[in-house]
Design a protein around this motif. Sequence first.
Motif, PDB file in Angstrom:
ATOM      1  N   MET A 141     -18.636  -2.600  -8.629  1.00 34.99           N
ATOM      2  CA  MET A 141     -18.421  -2.625  -7.175  1.00 34.99           C
ATOM      3  C   MET A 141     -16.931  -2.625  -6.856  1.00 34.99           C
ATOM      4  O   MET A 141     -16.483  -1.979  -5.916  1.00 34.99           O
ATOM      5  CB  MET A 141     -19.087  -3.867  -6.581  1.00 34.99           C
ATOM      6  CG  MET A 141     -20.602  -3.779  -6.520  1.00 34.99           C
ATOM      7  SD  MET A 141     -21.160  -2.402  -5.470  1.00 34.99           S
ATOM      8  CE  MET A 141     -20.519  -2.937  -3.885  1.00 34.99           C
ATOM      9  N   ASN A 142     -16.143  -3.360  -7.653  1.00 38.41           N
ATOM     10  CA  ASN A 142     -14.712  -3.423  -7.423  1.00 38.41           C
ATOM     11  C   ASN A 142     -14.083  -2.041  -7.586  1.00 38.41           C
ATOM     12  O   ASN A 142     -13.213  -1.641  -6.803  1.00 38.41           O
ATOM     13  CB  ASN A 142     -14.064  -4.417  -8.383  1.00 38.41           C
ATOM     14  CG  ASN A 142     -12.570  -4.565  -8.128  1.00 38.41           C
ATOM     15  OD1 ASN A 142     -12.162  -4.895  -7.027  1.00 38.41           O
ATOM     16  ND2 ASN A 142     -11.769  -4.302  -9.147  1.00 38.41           N
ATOM     17  N   GLU A 143     -14.533  -1.297  -8.597  1.00 37.91           N
ATOM     18  CA  GLU A 143     -13.994   0.038  -8.840  1.00 37.91           C
ATOM     19  C   GLU A 143     -14.385   0.995  -7.719  1.00 37.91           C
ATOM     20  O   GLU A 143     -13.589   1.835  -7.308  1.00 37.91           O
ATOM     21  CB  GLU A 143     -14.498   0.566 -10.188  1.00 37.91           C
ATOM     22  CG  GLU A 143     -13.664   1.712 -10.738  1.00 37.91           C
ATOM     23  CD  GLU A 143     -13.995   2.014 -12.185  1.00 37.91           C
ATOM     24  OE1 GLU A 143     -13.367   2.921 -12.758  1.00 37.91           O
ATOM     25  OE2 GLU A 143     -14.886   1.338 -12.743  1.00 37.91           O
ATOM     26  N   LEU A 144     -15.594   0.860  -7.210  1.00 37.17           N
ATOM     27  CA  LEU A 144     -16.035   1.692  -6.095  1.00 37.17           C
ATOM     28  C   LEU A 144     -15.213   1.403  -4.840  1.00 37.17           C
ATOM     29  O   LEU A 144     -14.871   2.315  -4.081  1.00 37.17           O
ATOM     30  CB  LEU A 144     -17.519   1.464  -5.813  1.00 37.17           C
ATOM     31  CG  LEU A 144     -18.501   1.898  -6.900  1.00 37.17           C
ATOM     32  CD1 LEU A 144     -19.921   1.501  -6.513  1.00 37.17           C
ATOM     33  CD2 LEU A 144     -18.415   3.400  -7.137  1.00 37.17           C
TER      34      LEU A 144
ATOM     35  N   VAL B  60       0.471   5.717  -7.287  1.00 36.55           N
ATOM     36  CA  VAL B  60       0.875   4.718  -6.295  1.00 36.55           C
ATOM     37  C   VAL B  60      -0.082   3.537  -6.380  1.00 36.55           C
ATOM     38  O   VAL B  60      -1.299   3.703  -6.254  1.00 36.55           O
ATOM     39  CB  VAL B  60       0.865   5.307  -4.869  1.00 36.55           C
ATOM     40  CG1 VAL B  60       1.265   4.237  -3.852  1.00 36.55           C
ATOM     41  CG2 VAL B  60       1.796   6.510  -4.778  1.00 36.55           C
ATOM     42  N   ALA B  61       0.473   2.368  -6.590  1.00 38.38           N
ATOM     43  CA  ALA B  61      -0.354   1.164  -6.723  1.00 38.38           C
ATOM     44  C   ALA B  61      -0.978   0.791  -5.385  1.00 38.38           C
ATOM     45  O   ALA B  61      -0.382   1.002  -4.323  1.00 38.38           O
ATOM     46  CB  ALA B  61       0.486   0.011  -7.252  1.00 38.38           C
ATOM     47  N   LEU B  62      -2.181   0.259  -5.444  1.00 42.79           N
ATOM     48  CA  LEU B  62      -2.887  -0.169  -4.236  1.00 42.79           C
ATOM     49  C   LEU B  62      -2.469  -1.602  -3.924  1.00 42.79           C
ATOM     50  O   LEU B  62      -3.139  -2.571  -4.291  1.00 42.79           O
ATOM     51  CB  LEU B  62      -4.398  -0.078  -4.459  1.00 42.79           C
ATOM     52  CG  LEU B  62      -5.289  -0.248  -3.215  1.00 42.79           C
ATOM     53  CD1 LEU B  62      -5.076   0.911  -2.248  1.00 42.79           C
ATOM     54  CD2 LEU B  62      -6.751  -0.336  -3.628  1.00 42.79           C
ATOM     55  N   VAL B  63      -1.323  -1.733  -3.221  1.00 43.21           N
ATOM     56  CA  VAL B  63      -0.779  -3.046  -2.911  1.00 43.21           C
ATOM     57  C   VAL B  63      -0.364  -3.084  -1.445  1.00 43.21           C
ATOM     58  O   VAL B  63      -0.268  -2.047  -0.782  1.00 43.21           O
ATOM     59  CB  VAL B  63       0.442  -3.371  -3.803  1.00 43.21           C
ATOM     60  CG1 VAL B  63       0.033  -3.476  -5.258  1.00 43.21           C
ATOM     61  CG2 VAL B  63       1.528  -2.309  -3.631  1.00 43.21           C
ATOM     62  N   ALA B  64      -0.104  -4.282  -0.945  1.00 41.76           N
ATOM     63  CA  ALA B  64       0.354  -4.470   0.435  1.00 41.76           C
ATOM     64  C   ALA B  64       1.641  -5.281   0.410  1.00 41.76           C
ATOM     65  O   ALA B  64       1.611  -6.515   0.378  1.00 41.76           O
ATOM     66  CB  ALA B  64      -0.715  -5.172   1.263  1.00 41.76           C
ATOM     67  N   ASP B  65       2.780  -4.579   0.375  1.00 43.58           N
ATOM     68  CA  ASP B  65       4.078  -5.246   0.420  1.00 43.58           C
ATOM     69  C   ASP B  65       5.055  -4.329   1.144  1.00 43.58           C
ATOM     70  O   ASP B  65       4.655  -3.346   1.769  1.00 43.58           O
ATOM     71  CB  ASP B  65       4.562  -5.596  -0.997  1.00 43.58           C
ATOM     72  CG  ASP B  65       4.594  -4.387  -1.930  1.00 43.58           C
ATOM     73  OD1 ASP B  65       4.859  -3.253  -1.449  1.00 43.58           O
ATOM     74  OD2 ASP B  65       4.354  -4.561  -3.135  1.00 43.58           O
TER      75      ASP B  65
ATOM     76  N   VAL C  39     -12.112   0.254  -4.803  1.00 41.05           N
ATOM     77  CA  VAL C  39     -10.770   0.790  -5.039  1.00 41.05           C
ATOM     78  C   VAL C  39     -10.734   2.285  -4.737  1.00 41.05           C
ATOM     79  O   VAL C  39      -9.797   2.783  -4.104  1.00 41.05           O
ATOM     80  CB  VAL C  39     -10.330   0.518  -6.495  1.00 41.05           C
ATOM     81  CG1 VAL C  39      -9.060   1.305  -6.818  1.00 41.05           C
ATOM     82  CG2 VAL C  39     -10.096  -0.962  -6.704  1.00 41.05           C
ATOM     83  N   VAL C  40     -11.760   3.003  -5.179  1.00 43.45           N
ATOM     84  CA  VAL C  40     -11.833   4.438  -4.899  1.00 43.45           C
ATOM     85  C   VAL C  40     -11.899   4.686  -3.403  1.00 43.45           C
ATOM     86  O   VAL C  40     -11.251   5.602  -2.881  1.00 43.45           O
ATOM     87  CB  VAL C  40     -13.067   5.056  -5.600  1.00 43.45           C
ATOM     88  CG1 VAL C  40     -13.312   6.478  -5.101  1.00 43.45           C
ATOM     89  CG2 VAL C  40     -12.869   5.057  -7.106  1.00 43.45           C
ATOM     90  N   LEU C  41     -12.658   3.863  -2.682  1.00 44.27           N
ATOM     91  CA  LEU C  41     -12.764   4.010  -1.232  1.00 44.27           C
ATOM     92  C   LEU C  41     -11.416   3.817  -0.559  1.00 44.27           C
ATOM     93  O   LEU C  41     -10.985   4.645   0.266  1.00 44.27           O
ATOM     94  CB  LEU C  41     -13.775   3.002  -0.682  1.00 44.27           C
ATOM     95  CG  LEU C  41     -13.879   2.910   0.853  1.00 44.27           C
ATOM     96  CD1 LEU C  41     -14.331   4.242   1.432  1.00 44.27           C
ATOM     97  CD2 LEU C  41     -14.821   1.787   1.264  1.00 44.27           C
ATOM     98  N   LEU C  42     -10.723   2.730  -0.904  1.00 43.51           N
ATOM     99  CA  LEU C  42      -9.430   2.437  -0.283  1.00 43.51           C
ATOM    100  C   LEU C  42      -8.384   3.489  -0.653  1.00 43.51           C
ATOM    101  O   LEU C  42      -7.587   3.912   0.194  1.00 43.51           O
ATOM    102  CB  LEU C  42      -8.954   1.049  -0.687  1.00 43.51           C
ATOM    103  CG  LEU C  42      -9.805  -0.124  -0.193  1.00 43.51           C
ATOM    104  CD1 LEU C  42      -9.267  -1.445  -0.735  1.00 43.51           C
ATOM    105  CD2 LEU C  42      -9.854  -0.148   1.331  1.00 43.51           C
ATOM    106  N   GLU C  43      -8.384   3.915  -1.904  1.00 40.71           N
ATOM    107  CA  GLU C  43      -7.421   4.938  -2.322  1.00 40.71           C
ATOM    108  C   GLU C  43      -7.701   6.272  -1.645  1.00 40.71           C
ATOM    109  O   GLU C  43      -6.764   7.007  -1.315  1.00 40.71           O
ATOM    110  CB  GLU C  43      -7.454   5.092  -3.845  1.00 40.71           C
ATOM    111  CG  GLU C  43      -6.835   3.925  -4.592  1.00 40.71           C
ATOM    112  CD  GLU C  43      -6.849   4.122  -6.098  1.00 40.71           C
ATOM    113  OE1 GLU C  43      -6.116   3.395  -6.799  1.00 40.71           O
ATOM    114  OE2 GLU C  43      -7.596   5.009  -6.576  1.00 40.71           O
ATOM    115  N   SER C  44      -8.970   6.586  -1.433  1.00 36.29           N
ATOM    116  CA  SER C  44      -9.314   7.828  -0.745  1.00 36.29           C
ATOM    117  C   SER C  44      -8.877   7.780   0.717  1.00 36.29           C
ATOM    118  O   SER C  44      -8.354   8.768   1.250  1.00 36.29           O
ATOM    119  CB  SER C  44     -10.824   8.075  -0.832  1.00 36.29           C
ATOM    120  OG  SER C  44     -11.234   8.269  -2.175  1.00 36.29           O
ATOM    121  N   LEU C  45      -9.091   6.635   1.373  1.00 37.07           N
ATOM    122  CA  LEU C  45      -8.615   6.472   2.749  1.00 37.07           C
ATOM    123  C   LEU C  45      -7.105   6.638   2.818  1.00 37.07           C
ATOM    124  O   LEU C  45      -6.576   7.359   3.675  1.00 37.07           O
ATOM    125  CB  LEU C  45      -9.010   5.094   3.279  1.00 37.07           C
ATOM    126  CG  LEU C  45     -10.502   4.851   3.569  1.00 37.07           C
ATOM    127  CD1 LEU C  45     -10.739   3.381   3.876  1.00 37.07           C
ATOM    128  CD2 LEU C  45     -10.982   5.713   4.719  1.00 37.07           C
TER     129      LEU C  45
END
Length: 408
Positions: free
Chosen positions: A1-4, A220-225, A6-12
């Motif tokens: 579920m976590n990987e799914l 690009v890392a999926l981070v918020a900074d 991540v794919v969703l957020l990266e696709s957005l």
Amino acid sequence: MNELLVVLLESLRDGYVQVSAFVAVTVLAFGLLQYWTDGAVIGAIEGNERLQVLFGGILGLTPGCGGAIVVMPLYVRGTVSFGTVVATLGATAGDSAFVILALAPEAAVYAYAIAFAASVATGYLVDSVGLGVSRVDAAVAQLSPTATPDGGTAVDGGIRPNPAHDYGGPAPTHAHESGPDRHSRVLTPLSHFAHVLWWVTAVSGLVLGTLYLLRGGPEVALVADFGFDGLFTVTGIVGAVLSLYLYAVGRHYVGEGEIARARDSFASAYDTLTHAAMETSFVTVWVLVAFLVYEYFVLLSGVNVATLAATAGVLAPIGGAAVGLIPGCGPQILLASVYAEGGLPFSALTANAICQDGDALFPLLAVDAKAAIVATIYNFLPAVVVGVALHFLWGPVFGMAEFGFGVL
């Protein structure tokens, strides 16, 4: 579920920064041109039947998909030929053009020049011979003329291979003629605010997307900074969410309720900005769908489409054309990145450039899926022919058969 997730957020994120921000600029540029010329551009395209195919190819050749996107509604409206659609989609450089222009400009000049010539020639061939265009038109436009045995259409007592489309009923209505179709004390100002905020994220996304391309398309890392990765992620996700809101809700309270339609003219600069935001949001939804389908397919199946396209020998240009069949710019950007890294021959890049339709296919798919599929098939054939010819004939002579041709 976590990987799914991540794919969703990266696709957005990637769909908005890598695609939508560039689409917004090209759609806005064309809209401003329409605003400043009071609709003369579309009028010139609609009023010059012999040059429509050439004009379509030129619009498709502009980097990004904005120029090509405006042609699709003209076909739905019945004011440009099917050959114009074929030429436009075939010449469409898409957002992968930004990658090649930045990392392999010499290859971009040759590839897109060849794609433009092949696509315009195919478009004129489609219009002159017919090639079943009347059957495609009948599925959506409900043409009143009757089809002839050679695939043409009988009009006014004569036979024309691919006449101007003549809808049997009244012309499609456009919501922008009457403005928004709803009003709310809460949602109307909220939608205007979302529209303004959307443009702020679009400008930010354009800057970040350009830096991303100039850096060679790194991970690009999926981070918020407050670093590049964080700004890239936050801007992309916020922009994508705003696009979804404008498409699902906001368009009914600001701008126009009906989208995927080309404007003839605009009343003001704000009206032009609103239209560009709504059109881009419409494309963004389709881009996100394409990204998710592609990414989930790769994740769940383990198949790498770009690796398949990199098969040695004559399969390389055929593979490049096959990748071009996938709607949207995501797979094409990936293929362009592989080429820039020396992983594909020039023949594969050119075949992909001819066959790919970028995001311009989505508006047509939404309104006329059959016409979109047929146009894609028409462009796949010359893409394979030209790609194989480059591999066997011209490539060895001019050095274009080599991997990494024109890469900086």
